[in-house]
Scaffold this active site. Structure first.
Site, mmCIF file in Angstrom:
data_model
loop_
_atom_site.group_PDB
_atom_site.id
_atom_site.type_symbol
_atom_site.label_atom_id
_atom_site.label_comp_id
_atom_site.label_asym_id
_atom_site.label_seq_id
_atom_site.Cartn_x
_atom_site.Cartn_y
_atom_site.Cartn_z
ATOM 1 N N ARG A 59 0.827 -1.159 0.107
ATOM 2 C CA ARG A 59 0.042 -0.102 -0.061
ATOM 3 C C ARG A 59 0.800 1.432 0.007
ATOM 4 O O ARG A 59 0.421 2.015 -0.516
ATOM 5 C CB ARG A 59 -0.857 0.004 1.194
ATOM 6 N N HIS A 63 0.700 4.170 -2.947
ATOM 7 C CA HIS A 63 0.456 5.593 -2.172
ATOM 8 C C HIS A 63 1.648 6.491 -2.873
ATOM 9 O O HIS A 63 1.601 7.725 -2.925
ATOM 10 C CB HIS A 63 0.382 5.930 -0.927
ATOM 11 N N ASP A 64 2.952 6.306 -2.688
ATOM 12 C CA ASP A 64 4.092 6.932 -3.071
ATOM 13 C C ASP A 64 3.969 7.206 -4.621
ATOM 14 O O ASP A 64 3.968 8.402 -5.166
ATOM 15 C CB ASP A 64 5.159 6.032 -2.795
ATOM 16 N N ASN A 91 -3.104 8.607 4.331
ATOM 17 C CA ASN A 91 -2.222 7.925 4.842
ATOM 18 C C ASN A 91 -1.823 7.910 6.220
ATOM 19 O O ASN A 91 -0.819 7.313 6.709
ATOM 20 C CB ASN A 91 -0.844 8.730 4.090
ATOM 21 N N PRO A 158 -6.678 7.681 -5.179
ATOM 22 C CA PRO A 158 -8.165 7.416 -5.319
ATOM 23 C C PRO A 158 -8.678 6.763 -4.128
ATOM 24 O O PRO A 158 -8.367 6.088 -3.187
ATOM 25 C CB PRO A 158 -8.110 5.773 -6.358
ATOM 26 N N HIS A 188 -5.577 -5.958 -2.972
ATOM 27 C CA HIS A 188 -6.457 -5.791 -1.547
ATOM 28 C C HIS A 188 -6.689 -7.386 -1.304
ATOM 29 O O HIS A 188 -7.330 -7.518 -0.134
ATOM 30 C CB HIS A 188 -7.935 -5.360 -2.174
ATOM 31 N N ASP A 241 -9.813 -9.590 2.485
ATOM 32 C CA ASP A 241 -10.365 -10.797 1.787
ATOM 33 C C ASP A 241 -10.188 -12.074 3.080
ATOM 34 O O ASP A 241 -9.650 -11.534 3.873
ATOM 35 C CB ASP A 241 -9.851 -11.219 0.465
ATOM 36 N N ASP A 248 -3.375 -14.000 -3.101
ATOM 37 C CA ASP A 248 -3.855 -14.996 -4.242
ATOM 38 C C ASP A 248 -5.001 -14.140 -4.930
ATOM 39 O O ASP A 248 -5.453 -13.150 -4.739
ATOM 40 C CB ASP A 248 -4.224 -16.239 -3.472
#
Length: 317
Positions: A59, A63-64, A91, A158, A188, A241, A248
Site C-alpha cells: 500500500r 500511495h507513493d 496515509n 483514489p 486488496h 479478503d 492470491d
C-alpha cells in the site's frame, strides 16, 4: 571548440542523461550487487514479527507512486510548518516505515549513497508480494528520491468511495489503463480496512436504502456487527479478503459474491469490460499473477520528480 565537437558533446551528454534516468533491473549490478538481497532480508525479518507488514509495504508503494510519481516522497517526515504526505488523511494508517529505514541502514553500510529510497520501497513491495506466496519479478531500478512531500497532495489518491468513472480518470491521469485498475485492485488480497473506509455502504447508503444492496446480506450483517452506526472502537474494521496474509485471487472471488469492502471494489462490476476481467482473474490465479506483475512494473515506473539519493529516507539533506 568547433561546432562539430560541440554537437558531439551535447549528444554524449544527452545519451548519458537518458541512460542514467532509464530504469533497469541491472541498475545496481556493479555499484551495489547485493541490493535486492539486502532489502529482502529486511522485509523477511519484519514479517517474522508482524504479519501485517506485506500489506503495509504494498500500500505504501502504491500511495507513493500515485503522488508525484515513484520518488519516495511518502517516506519523508513532516518538518516545521510543512505537513508531509504520510500525515495526509489517506496515509494516516500507513505503517511499517521502519522496514524501509532498516533496509536503508544496511544498504548504506554495504554501498553508501548508491541505492535510492524510492527503489528500496519498490523492491520491498515486490518482496511483500513474493513472501506472501505471490509471484516474483525483476524490479526495474534507477529511481531518484524527491525532496517535496505535501499532505494536501494526498487528495490525488483514489478513494475507497470512488465510482468507476472516477477510478478511470484517476488511473488514466497516471498512464494506467482500466485493465491495470482491475489488476492492481487485486492487491486488496492483502490487508485490513478500518470501518471509516467502507461505512458508507452500511449506514445511510442512499435515500432509498440503508445498506448497499450489492452487498451480500449475511456479509453486510457481519460488517455491521463490527462497524455499528456510531462505532467508537478506534481500530475496528475487517480484513480485505478471507486469506489476509496470502497473495492470491480470493479478492476477485469474494467480489463476485458481493463480499468486497469498498465501493471502489464493487465499481469494478459496474461496466462489462472490467466485470469480465474480474471473472477472468477469479477463475485463474495464474492469469492474475501474470497480469499483476506487468501492471506493478508499469505502475512502479511512473516517473517522479526526484533527482537525488537520500541518505536518510525520512528527511532531505
Amino acid at each position: 571548440m568547433n561546432a562539430h565537437m560541440l554537437n558531439l558533446l551535447v549528444m554524449v551528454i544527452f545519451v548519458v542523461t537518458f541512460d542514467v534516468q532509464a530504469l533497469s533491473p541491472h541498475y545496481y549490478d556493479h555499484t551495489c550487487p547485493q541490493a535486492d538481497h539486502i532489502v529482502t532480508n529486511a522485509v523477511k525479518k519484519a514479517m517474522s514479527n508482524d504479519k501485517t507488514v506485506p500489506a503495509a509495504l504494498l500500500r505504501m508503494h502504491f500511495h507513493d507512486c500515485f503522488v508525484r510519481g515513484c520518488d519516495g516522497s511518502v517516506l519523508l517526515d513532516s518538518k516545521g510548518k510543512n505537513k508531509a504526505e504520510k500525515d495526509g488523511p489517506p496515509n494516516i494508517s500507513l505503517h511499517a516505515f521502519y522496514v524501509i529505514d532498516n533496509a536503508k541502514k544496511a544498504l548504506e553500510e554495504q554501498c553508501p549513497g548508491i541505492v535510492s529510497c524510492a527503489d528500496i520501497l519498490s523492491l520491498a513491495a515486490r518482496d511483500a508480494v513474493t513472501l506472501s506466496g505471490g509471484p516474483t519479478w525483476a524490479v526495474p531500478k534507477g529511481r531518484k528520491d524527491g525532496r517535496i512531500s505535501k499532505a494536501i497532495e494526498t487528495r490525488q489518491l483514489p478513494a475507497p468511495t470512488f465510482n468507476i468513472s472516477q477510478l478511470r480518470q484517476n488511473f488514466g491521469q497516471r498512464g494506467l489503463s482500466m485493465h491495470d485498475l482491475v489488476v492492481l485492485s487485486g492487491g486488496h488480497t492483502l490487508g485490513f480496512a478500518h470501518c471509516s473506509s467502507f461505512q458508507n455502504r452500511l449506514h445511510n447508503f442512499n435515500t432509498q436504502k440503508e445498506i448497499d444492496p450489492t452487498l451480500n446480506p449475511s456479509f453486510a450483517a457481519s460488517l455491521e456487527g463490527v462497524c455499528p452506526a456510531h462505532n467508537k472502537v478506534k481500530n475496528a474494521g475487517s480484513t480485505l479478503d478471507g486469506t489476509v496474509t496470502s497473495f492470491d485471487n480470493i479478492y476477485y472471488k469474494m467480489l463476485i459474491q458481493g463480499k468486497s469492502l469498498f465501493s471502489s471494489d464493487e465499481a469494478l462490476l459496474a461496466v462489462p469490460s472490467t466485470k469480465k476481467l474480474v471473472a477472468k482473474y477469479a477463475s485463474s490465479n495464474e492469469e492474475f499473477e501474470r497480469a499483476f506483475v506487468k501492471s506493478m512494473i508499469k505502475m512502479s515506473s511512473i516517473s517522479g520528480s526526484g533527482n537525488e539519493v537520500r541518505l536518510n529516507c525520512r528527511r532531505v539533506r
